[in-house]
Scaffold this motif. Sequence first.
Motif, PDB file in Angstrom:
ATOM      1  N   LEU A  96      80.928  25.150  52.888  1.00  0.00           N
ATOM      2  CA  LEU A  96      82.031  24.185  52.762  1.00  0.00           C
ATOM      3  C   LEU A  96      81.989  24.196  50.877  1.00  0.00           C
ATOM      4  CD1 LEU A  96      81.020  21.504  55.227  1.00  0.00           C
ATOM      5  CD2 LEU A  96      83.225  22.824  54.984  1.00  0.00           C
ATOM      6  N   ALA A  97      81.082  24.405  50.072  1.00  0.00           N
ATOM      7  CA  ALA A  97      81.383  24.461  48.694  1.00  0.00           C
ATOM      8  C   ALA A  97      82.621  24.802  48.352  1.00  0.00           C
ATOM      9  CB  ALA A  97      80.014  24.867  48.128  1.00  0.00           C
ATOM     10  N   GLN A  98      82.802  26.090  48.754  1.00  0.00           N
ATOM     11  CA  GLN A  98      83.928  26.948  48.246  1.00  0.00           C
ATOM     12  C   GLN A  98      85.301  26.038  48.387  1.00  0.00           C
ATOM     13  OE1 GLN A  98      84.771  30.596  50.457  1.00  0.00           O
ATOM     14  NE2 GLN A  98      83.567  29.626  52.331  1.00  0.00           N
ATOM     15  N   CYS A  99      85.293  25.003  49.488  1.00  0.00           N
ATOM     16  CA  CYS A  99      86.457  24.195  49.721  1.00  0.00           C
ATOM     17  C   CYS A  99      86.605  23.389  48.644  1.00  0.00           C
ATOM     18  CB  CYS A  99      86.268  23.474  50.990  1.00  0.00           C
ATOM     19  SG  CYS A  99      86.094  24.516  52.582  1.00  0.00           S
ATOM     20  N   ALA A 100      85.749  23.196  47.594  1.00  0.00           N
ATOM     21  CA  ALA A 100      86.170  22.244  46.807  1.00  0.00           C
ATOM     22  C   ALA A 100      86.795  23.105  45.287  1.00  0.00           C
ATOM     23  CB  ALA A 100      84.771  21.530  46.228  1.00  0.00           C
ATOM     24  N   TYR A 101      86.557  24.188  45.076  1.00  0.00           N
ATOM     25  CA  TYR A 101      87.141  24.843  44.216  1.00  0.00           C
ATOM     26  C   TYR A 101      88.253  25.940  44.340  1.00  0.00           C
ATOM     27  CZ  TYR A 101      83.107  27.942  44.929  1.00  0.00           C
ATOM     28  OH  TYR A 101      82.121  28.646  45.509  1.00  0.00           O
ATOM     29  N   ARG A 102      87.975  26.564  45.547  1.00  0.00           N
ATOM     30  CA  ARG A 102      89.241  27.519  46.055  1.00  0.00           C
ATOM     31  C   ARG A 102      90.549  26.743  46.296  1.00  0.00           C
ATOM     32  NH1 ARG A 102      86.697  32.422  49.518  1.00  0.00           N
ATOM     33  NH2 ARG A 102      88.582  33.539  48.568  1.00  0.00           N
ATOM     34  N   PHE A 103      91.401  27.584  45.985  1.00  0.00           N
ATOM     35  CA  PHE A 103      92.947  27.086  46.059  1.00  0.00           C
ATOM     36  C   PHE A 103      93.857  27.941  46.700  1.00  0.00           C
ATOM     37  CE2 PHE A 103      91.652  29.614  42.464  1.00  0.00           C
ATOM     38  CZ  PHE A 103      92.602  30.465  42.307  1.00  0.00           C
ATOM     39  N   ASN A 104      94.938  27.186  47.248  1.00  0.00           N
ATOM     40  CA  ASN A 104      95.926  28.077  47.769  1.00  0.00           C
ATOM     41  C   ASN A 104      97.045  28.424  47.029  1.00  0.00           C
ATOM     42  OD1 ASN A 104      98.336  28.595  49.691  1.00  0.00           O
ATOM     43  ND2 ASN A 104      97.258  27.615  50.981  1.00  0.00           N
ATOM     44  N   THR A 105      96.977  29.765  46.739  1.00  0.00           N
ATOM     45  CA  THR A 105      97.680  30.286  45.790  1.00  0.00           C
ATOM     46  C   THR A 105      99.199  30.536  46.063  1.00  0.00           C
ATOM     47  OG1 THR A 105      96.781  32.465  46.522  1.00  0.00           O
ATOM     48  CG2 THR A 105      95.812  31.847  44.523  1.00  0.00           C
ATOM     49  N   GLN A 207      89.501  21.357  64.329  1.00  0.00           N
ATOM     50  CA  GLN A 207      88.081  21.136  65.284  1.00  0.00           C
ATOM     51  C   GLN A 207      86.836  21.457  64.240  1.00  0.00           C
ATOM     52  OE1 GLN A 207      88.674  24.199  68.108  1.00  0.00           O
ATOM     53  NE2 GLN A 207      90.373  22.864  69.475  1.00  0.00           N
ATOM     54  N   GLY A 208      85.780  20.991  64.904  1.00  0.00           N
ATOM     55  CA  GLY A 208      84.535  21.304  63.872  1.00  0.00           C
ATOM     56  C   GLY A 208      84.121  20.261  63.218  1.00  0.00           C
ATOM     57  N   LEU A 209      84.876  18.967  63.334  1.00  0.00           N
ATOM     58  CA  LEU A 209      84.123  17.879  62.888  1.00  0.00           C
ATOM     59  C   LEU A 209      83.007  17.435  63.429  1.00  0.00           C
ATOM     60  CD1 LEU A 209      87.706  15.733  62.336  1.00  0.00           C
ATOM     61  CD2 LEU A 209      86.375  17.089  60.685  1.00  0.00           C
ATOM     62  N   GLY A 210      81.991  17.114  62.818  1.00  0.00           N
ATOM     63  CA  GLY A 210      80.567  16.891  63.308  1.00  0.00           C
ATOM     64  C   GLY A 210      79.355  16.632  62.399  1.00  0.00           C
ATOM     65  N   ALA A 211      78.571  17.512  62.556  1.00  0.00           N
ATOM     66  CA  ALA A 211      77.194  17.425  61.260  1.00  0.00           C
ATOM     67  C   ALA A 211      77.862  17.587  60.074  1.00  0.00           C
ATOM     68  CB  ALA A 211      76.163  18.312  61.987  1.00  0.00           C
ATOM     69  N   ALA A 212      78.670  18.210  59.781  1.00  0.00           N
ATOM     70  CA  ALA A 212      79.155  18.625  58.356  1.00  0.00           C
ATOM     71  C   ALA A 212      80.057  17.602  57.978  1.00  0.00           C
ATOM     72  CB  ALA A 212      79.860  19.969  58.402  1.00  0.00           C
ATOM     73  N   ALA A 213      80.421  16.541  58.566  1.00  0.00           N
ATOM     74  CA  ALA A 213      81.587  15.795  58.144  1.00  0.00           C
ATOM     75  C   ALA A 213      81.412  15.020  56.639  1.00  0.00           C
ATOM     76  CB  ALA A 213      81.654  14.475  59.191  1.00  0.00           C
ATOM     77  N   LYS A 214      80.032  14.561  56.308  1.00  0.00           N
ATOM     78  CA  LYS A 214      79.928  14.072  55.267  1.00  0.00           C
ATOM     79  C   LYS A 214      80.050  14.900  54.028  1.00  0.00           C
ATOM     80  CE  LYS A 214      76.526  10.574  56.472  1.00  0.00           C
ATOM     81  NZ  LYS A 214      75.137   9.926  56.309  1.00  0.00           N
ATOM     82  N   VAL A 215      79.763  16.303  54.278  1.00  0.00           N
ATOM     83  CA  VAL A 215      79.904  17.401  53.223  1.00  0.00           C
ATOM     84  C   VAL A 215      81.291  17.846  53.117  1.00  0.00           C
ATOM     85  CG1 VAL A 215      79.319  19.722  52.552  1.00  0.00           C
ATOM     86  CG2 VAL A 215      77.540  18.114  53.788  1.00  0.00           C
ATOM     87  N   MET A 216      82.184  17.645  54.266  1.00  0.00           N
ATOM     88  CA  MET A 216      83.451  17.870  54.234  1.00  0.00           C
ATOM     89  C   MET A 216      84.253  16.760  53.386  1.00  0.00           C
ATOM     90  SD  MET A 216      83.860  18.942  58.439  1.00  0.00           S
ATOM     91  CE  MET A 216      85.676  18.734  58.236  1.00  0.00           C
ATOM     92  N   VAL A 217      84.113  15.717  53.498  1.00  0.00           N
ATOM     93  CA  VAL A 217      84.630  14.377  52.916  1.00  0.00           C
ATOM     94  C   VAL A 217      84.207  14.740  51.361  1.00  0.00           C
ATOM     95  CG1 VAL A 217      84.520  11.873  52.385  1.00  0.00           C
ATOM     96  CG2 VAL A 217      84.520  12.876  54.955  1.00  0.00           C
TER      97      VAL A 217
END
Length: 298
Positions: A96-105, A207-217
């Motif tokens: 999930l870390a990559q979701c913070a700095y990767r970008f939709n070109t 789909q996939g919301l669960g244990a990783a929810a806090k990290v996703m937010v």
Amino acid sequence: MAIFTLVLPDFLLIAMGWTLLHLLNYRADFFSTAEKFVYYILFPALLFGSIVREPISLGDASTLIGATAVLMAGGMALAWLAMPVLRPAPIIHASLAQCAYRFNTYIGLSLSLSLAGSEGQSTMAIIVGCAVPLANVAAVSGLARGRDTRLLGEVLRNPLILATAAGLLFNLAEIPIPTFAMDTLQRLGACAIALGLICVGASLSIQGLGAAAKVMVWMLAVRLFAMPILAIMIALALPLAPTEKYMLLLFSTLPTASAAYILAVRMGGDGRSVAATTSLSTLLSALTIPLWLYLSPF
């Protein structure tokens, strides 16, 4: 409202992709093939054409490149700060870390053209060209866990990095490109944006919301709120041209790239959480992009 109407066509194309897959029952294989075609052929052509279109002075572009590097470093630092604060499982965090700095070109280059014309798109191409290798190295290294040969291979095979390097080489060396070739690149680029955005829509999933929810937010907050604030601070601190400041801000507001999901799955990460985060960031950015552009001090 004017900014919203400029952003709206891109999100209508995204909505079209979702509709084609989920309501009109287009085959998932169609979008998978189309995405590969965009990623390996059409989008590199767009990047190359955007970079060679306007003459670039390495000295003039150095400040913009530095600003992009600082922005990316800030996003990476904030992403990895979640590890000591939230203490998630390492594989969830690495995914999930990559979701913070990767970008939709796709969205970035499309909006840059709508907002600032060819000058804006060329500026965005330089920003993307600098950020793509940084994002890929950080994302792959986090998931590879020290396997340097795999990291090097991922970077060297990346078509966006190769297209960026080729574009800079042709531009700085002032190698002439025939008019028919530039016209062909322009047509491929237009196709890349439209088809790429449709594929983004087809990939949306929550789909996939669960244990990783806090990290996703956490990662969504970094991607959609912290990064724009950091971009504004950097742009105000450095002697950038007005278009460069505006494009840096636009770049910072972009949602996470769908390639983050592909990489996570390929390298054994938490693909479902990444897919959900990518989808949520895309949906929320329909509101946050106009908001940040409206609040822009530039």
